[in-house]
Structures are given as C-alpha cells and as structure tokens.
Design a protein around this motif. Sequence first.
Motif, mmCIF file in Angstrom:
data_model
loop_
_atom_site.group_PDB
_atom_site.id
_atom_site.type_symbol
_atom_site.label_atom_id
_atom_site.label_comp_id
_atom_site.label_asym_id
_atom_site.label_seq_id
_atom_site.Cartn_x
_atom_site.Cartn_y
_atom_site.Cartn_z
ATOM 1 N N HIS A 116 -0.560 -13.023 5.015
ATOM 2 C CA HIS A 116 0.199 -11.798 5.260
ATOM 3 C C HIS A 116 -0.678 -10.567 5.116
ATOM 4 O O HIS A 116 -1.801 -10.636 4.657
ATOM 5 N N CYS A 117 -0.094 -9.457 5.524
ATOM 6 C CA CYS A 117 -0.788 -8.191 5.353
ATOM 7 C C CYS A 117 -0.655 -7.794 3.888
ATOM 8 O O CYS A 117 0.431 -7.852 3.322
ATOM 9 N N HIS A 118 -1.766 -7.382 3.280
ATOM 10 C CA HIS A 118 -1.690 -6.985 1.878
ATOM 11 C C HIS A 118 -1.436 -5.497 1.724
ATOM 12 O O HIS A 118 -1.485 -4.946 0.616
ATOM 13 N N ASN A 119 -1.159 -4.852 2.809
ATOM 14 C CA ASN A 119 -0.441 -3.598 2.725
ATOM 15 C C ASN A 119 0.990 -4.085 2.488
ATOM 16 O O ASN A 119 1.700 -4.455 3.419
ATOM 17 N N LEU A 120 1.355 -4.170 1.206
ATOM 18 C CA LEU A 120 2.551 -4.951 0.853
ATOM 19 C C LEU A 120 3.824 -4.376 1.464
ATOM 20 O O LEU A 120 4.801 -5.089 1.651
ATOM 21 N N ASP A 121 3.791 -3.094 1.781
ATOM 22 C CA ASP A 121 4.957 -2.528 2.447
ATOM 23 C C ASP A 121 5.083 -3.086 3.870
ATOM 24 O O ASP A 121 6.188 -3.189 4.403
ATOM 25 N N HIS A 122 3.953 -3.430 4.483
ATOM 26 C CA HIS A 122 4.021 -4.089 5.790
ATOM 27 C C HIS A 122 4.577 -5.499 5.640
ATOM 28 O O HIS A 122 5.405 -5.937 6.448
ATOM 29 N N ALA A 123 4.107 -6.207 4.605
ATOM 30 C CA ALA A 123 4.612 -7.568 4.383
ATOM 31 C C ALA A 123 6.120 -7.519 4.195
ATOM 32 O O ALA A 123 6.856 -8.349 4.728
ATOM 33 N N GLY B 189 8.140 -7.608 7.197
ATOM 34 C CA GLY B 189 8.115 -8.833 8.001
ATOM 35 C C GLY B 189 6.748 -9.253 8.492
ATOM 36 O O GLY B 189 6.634 -10.220 9.242
ATOM 37 N N MET B 190 5.676 -8.559 8.063
ATOM 38 C CA MET B 190 4.341 -8.902 8.545
ATOM 39 C C MET B 190 3.763 -10.040 7.703
ATOM 40 O O MET B 190 2.821 -9.855 6.942
ATOM 41 N N THR B 191 4.371 -11.172 7.847
ATOM 42 C CA THR B 191 3.968 -12.310 7.040
ATOM 43 C C THR B 191 4.173 -13.590 7.831
ATOM 44 O O THR B 191 5.073 -13.677 8.666
ATOM 45 N N ASN C 200 -2.304 0.932 12.681
ATOM 46 C CA ASN C 200 -2.564 0.888 11.243
ATOM 47 C C ASN C 200 -3.656 -0.117 10.901
ATOM 48 O O ASN C 200 -3.846 -1.086 11.621
ATOM 49 N N ASP C 201 -4.280 0.118 9.757
ATOM 50 C CA ASP C 201 -5.138 -0.906 9.169
ATOM 51 C C ASP C 201 -4.261 -2.031 8.654
ATOM 52 O O ASP C 201 -3.192 -1.774 8.107
ATOM 53 N N HIS C 202 -4.737 -3.252 8.783
ATOM 54 C CA HIS C 202 -4.021 -4.370 8.181
ATOM 55 C C HIS C 202 -4.987 -5.240 7.388
ATOM 56 O O HIS C 202 -5.799 -5.954 7.980
ATOM 57 N N PRO C 203 -4.929 -5.156 6.051
ATOM 58 C CA PRO C 203 -5.752 -6.048 5.238
ATOM 59 C C PRO C 203 -5.100 -7.427 5.173
ATOM 60 O O PRO C 203 -4.146 -7.626 4.430
ATOM 61 N N MET C 204 -5.576 -8.361 5.990
ATOM 62 C CA MET C 204 -4.908 -9.662 6.089
ATOM 63 C C MET C 204 -5.405 -10.585 4.977
ATOM 64 O O MET C 204 -6.601 -10.725 4.748
HETATM 65 CU CU CU Z 1 -0.417 -4.211 7.545
#
Ligand code: CU
Length: 704
Positions: free
Chosen positions: A669-676, A679-681, A615-619
């Motif tokens: 964190h990832c600003h794909n907020l569903d990823h955050a 736990g992607m934070t 996936n893309d991750h906008p950090m």
């Molecule tokens: Cu992400």
Amino acid sequence: MFEPLTNLTEVLPALLLLVMASAGYRTGQLIFRPTWGKLRSSARWCLALLSVAALAIIAELAAVGVLWSFAWAFAQNRVIVALPLILAPAAAAAVLAVPRLWRIAWAKMADPKTPVDAEGRALALDPRLVVPVQALAVGALLGFYTVFIARPIPPYTGIVATLDTLLIVASALLWFRQQRRRRVLLRAETLRRPSLGVRMLKVVSVLAALALIGGASFVYAARSSRLPDRLSMMSHDNIDLGGGPAPMPGMAMDHAGAAHATISVADLTGDTAGAPDATFTLTAEQQPIRLSSGAAIDAWTFNGQLPGPELRVRQGDLVEVTLVNKDIAEGVTIHWHGLDVPNAEDGVAGLTQNAVHPGQTYTYRFRVVNQPGSYWYHSHQLSSEQVKRGLFGPLLILPKTDTSQTQDITVMAHTWQTPSGPVPAFGIADTLQRQAVAPGTPVRLRLVNTDNNTVTDTEPRTFTLSGTPFQVAAIDGTDLSGPTNLDNVRLPLAAGGRYDITFAMPDHVVQLSDLGNLTAGLLLSPDGSGAAVSVPADGPLFDPAVYGTPAPTPFDRSSHFDREFTLILDDGPRFYDGQLFPRPTINGQVFPHTPMLVVRRGDLVKMTFINRSHNDHPMHLHGHHALVLSRNGQPIVGSPWWTDTLEIKPGEIFEVGFRADNPGIWMDHCHNLDHAAAGMTMHLAYEGVTTPYLVGHASGNQPE
Ligand code: CU
Ligand code: C2O
C-alpha cells in the motif's frame, strides 16, 4: 515539469468543452437570425469560437507530445482514447462546417438589414454546417470525461469501443435531428425563434436530465462502494497473475477470490521454539503529551511515551513482544515496518490477526534472522489515525558484530496535530535540541520518517545535515555498498522510509534539520552547547540511484522474472466505502477492486510502478525487500538499492524485483497513510494461503 504538463493536458479538454458547448449551441441557432447582418455576425462568432477550439486542440497535441517524451505510459490515455474522440469531429468540422460558416460570415450584402433569404436559410440549416460542430462538442465532453474521470488503463478496447460508439450514435442522432429541423423550418412561413422562456426550458431540461443520470450513477457508485459488514481481504475481484500460472488444482481461487487453500496465515509463524532473547511489553494507552515547545497533544502512546520505547535487539535474537491495549477503543495491533517477519506476526488487523481491544493482550514472537538495520513499529489498525496520534516507535536490529563504540541516535521525524495546527518535529522536539557527543565518536543517525503525508503533494519530508561530511550508510535498513562522503545535500525521505546517516563527530557543531520546520533540529556538539547553524536549503538532492558503488545482487534487471505486474498509480474521483475521494487509485481502482497480485513461493517477481498521478506515493510492500531495477528506464548505477518503502513521484516509472520467499498474504500500500485510508491498498497473495480474519464494518478490523 511533469506536473504542469499533465495538468495542461487535463485543463485543455475542459476548456475545449466550454468553448464547444457554446459554439455548438450558436451554430444551431443561426437559422433564427432575422437579417443578413445578424446572421453574418453570428457566423463570425462561431468561427471565432472554433478558432479558439482549434488552438486548444493544437496545444493539447503539443502537450501530449511532450508528455509522450517522458514515456508512452503517460501519453497513451490521451493518444488512444481521448484524442480520437476530439480529432475525428474536429476534422469533420474543419472540412465541412468551417467553409460554410465562412461563406455566411463573409457574404456580400448591400444592406445588413436585408432579411435572410431562402439561400441564407438553406446554408444556416445545412447539417454539414451544424452537425460537425455539435459532434465536436460531444467529442470534447467524452474527452473531458476520459482525462478527468475515467482515466483508463490498458487494455483500452472496452472504453474505446464504448466512447467511440457513443460519439457515433450521438452524431447520427444530431444529424437526423438537423435533417428534420431543416425540413420543418425551410417550409415555415415565418421563422420565429422560440421565446427565451422556451429556450431556457430546453436547456434546463437537458441539464436536468444530465444531472439526473449523473446523480443516479453517483448514488449507485457510492452505495455499491460501501464495504460490507464482513469481507475477506482476499476478496479482491481483480486477480492479477502477473503472467504466471493460475493457482494449482485444489488451490483454485473461487469467484469471490477465496482460495481453496492448504494453509492459513495464522499458521505461518516461523520457528519460534526456545526461550526468547529479548522480551518487551508495549501498552497502548491514551496520554496527554507536551512537545518541547509546550504545545499540548492528545496522544495515543505505547507505554505513555512518544515515540514508543526503542526496541533494540541483536541479529539472531528471538524476540517476544506483548501488546497490551489499555484504552484505545477501536483496538490496536503492531506491525514491524520493514522487518520481514513470518506472516502470522505481521500485525495487520483483519489480515493476520484481529485488532486487540481494550483489556486484551496479544503476543508477537519472531526471530530476527538476517536483517540488521533500522526499522520501526506502528499500529496497523486504523493506521492513518493511530500512527498520526503516536502509536509507533523505533525498532533497531544491531548486527552480530560489536558496534558499541558507535553512538546510535534515532530520530523519528513526525508531524503532530496540535491545537494550533500540524507541527513537524523530531520525536516530540519541535524546538532545537542539543546533545553532547565526544569528538571522534562514530555516529549513526537513524532517521525515520513516520509522517502520514508528504509535505506538499509532491515533496516528501526533506532533511539536511550541516557541519560535517557524512555518508548515507543504509536505506530502509539495508547497508549500501561503497557510500561516499556527501556535503550539503538535501535528503528527501519517503513517509515510512529510513536513512542511516554516519559520520565521525568533529570538534564543532553538527546539526540535523528538517527543511519543513527550521525551528526544530538536533544539534550535536562536543559539550552539548553551541549556536544553531544557518541551514542552507539549496543543496543538491540526494539520489540513491547514483550513490555508492555497484555490488553483486542475487538477480538483476536482465533476470528472467516469473511474474511481472504493472501498477499504474493515478488519480480520479472514486468512491471508497461510500465516500467520494478525488484521488489515489491503483490501476484505476480503490480497494477491494485494486489488483490482488498472486505469486507462487520461489517466484522471482517484477513490479513496475507508473505514477501518472499528481501526488508522491511511497509504496510499501510488507514482508519483502525489493531491489530497485530501474528508474524511468535507466538502470541503477550506484549501490544495489533495496527498499521496503519506495517514494514514487509523479512522472516516475520504477521497476523493482523481489524473490517471493516469505509465504503469506501481504499488504502492499501507499505509506502516505491517508491515501491508504482512501483505498490505495492491495495485496500480494501466495497461492495456497488463506486468511480466517475479516475486515468490514462489523469485523472490528480496519487496517487502514
Ligand atoms: Cu499515496
Ligand atoms: Cu508501515 Cu502497512 O505499513
């Protein structure tokens, strides 16, 4: 190219496992073939399966080789951990098992009905024939586990030692077992294959044992991932000093990660003396809203508007914003996305404040010193849900110099959840909107992507501007140096990121479009009318790395960095707060096991992001702007590229640098907020700073 390739290096071990499970079983059963004819055809089957396995291994080697050509970082899991587990038993099988199988498979015989004699039995029971094949099945299982589930990160010593030991022990046990079988079966008067029922029972009990082990560890992992009722955001058990010194004596971190610290985030308020230059009140409230098409949404709003009111302030202003929560039950906060405010004003529930519950108010005060540009604000309590439902708005810092001649147009691209599904829109316009702009007017379109998600796994929202050449004047609130005219390019924008697009209004139609929803759009024309243009969707992609002209920066790639952090973005099934998520991890973990990056005030910090996920991750790092130093090992040759929300695609490696000049504890964190929310934070913590606020089920705070 990267995507299918990583997929291939994951699918091939799965295929290998299937083939080898069958081959391992079949070789073990050779002994029960009653006649030479049957024995021979069974051996041929085994050889056929082994050839498929060999092909899969060769293909895997080739795919890993190509992956390596992208970067060693993408291939090392395979090369160091997975491949040896497969190649070692494969070599043994090639040298020991294949020639023996071959002798059986092409044995000369007068009559296929001849019963298998002592020589044939000895061959079929030979551990050198059976065990390497079965060991390869075990290796394939461990390789599959490595690439699908463990997805380890360096250093690999631990996992290599564990998995290699497992393989060796399993092979030894298989060897002893086969020795025993040989002793028993060679002596047996008649060889009767256990009945189908008995064989089934064996297979079922092996599977049941595996399922039990798997199920137990599943339940254990799910339970232990439950966030406690109360938890400090600083209790990451994974402290990363980035090669810098440990916190100073008297400020040491204890094992729970809490710092024996001298200052609380609550005291990091900055200088807010004096009367505010700009005051706003933002009331969070539920409000049904209709999109321009008429579609109804159950929105959560600021001041009953979607998006929330545009806050326009001037550089140097002391800003005061009073947040009122009317009726958002879980509480709200406001985070100033991209604006580097003092830590106490950062608006993160459970880190810099408590969530503001219905009936409560909270006041933010900060001076906007030197960041003219385009920002946005949004709730940082349950942000994946609250931003999705509308608790956000634009925040513009106008430069000190007068720009009143410019027509400023803010466009917040958002995907709304309507009864008929998600609808991408500009603000609440999901149909074409028209606006009159006098020819010759300088226009600044401030484009904000407020989406929670990318459009596909690997494509962020992408825009076009048709009808005039234009420039990308700023990225993430920072002006670019020497922007040049662009025409017919596609503009992919990270979730949370901003582009300022400038042009002089021509005497004809100009149209901003979202390639994800061509029925929406913003049409500018001299008289506010005009027909929609047809949008070319095939232009080249805008690339910030080569756009504009270089300019001096306070540091660069060759500077000495005080701390260097490597962050591997990946997938892998992980439990977060009791729930299984198939995807995003940072350094193999989800919060609170993600790294806590520790810095000391004044440090020059480098972060290397390696995206080996799907996936893309906008950090997004709070409180700091980072300078992009390189992408995929290549320097940035255009304008200096400062970012707060950096889109990182699968197969990309970015190095960014920043000065640690804003003490506090900051979310990253990832600003794909569903990823955050999965736990992607993680956090960037200055040594000596602590927080009195807590997250966890009983805390009332849930930033993601
Ligand atoms: Cu992400
Ligand atoms: Cu706009 Cu922590 O995010």
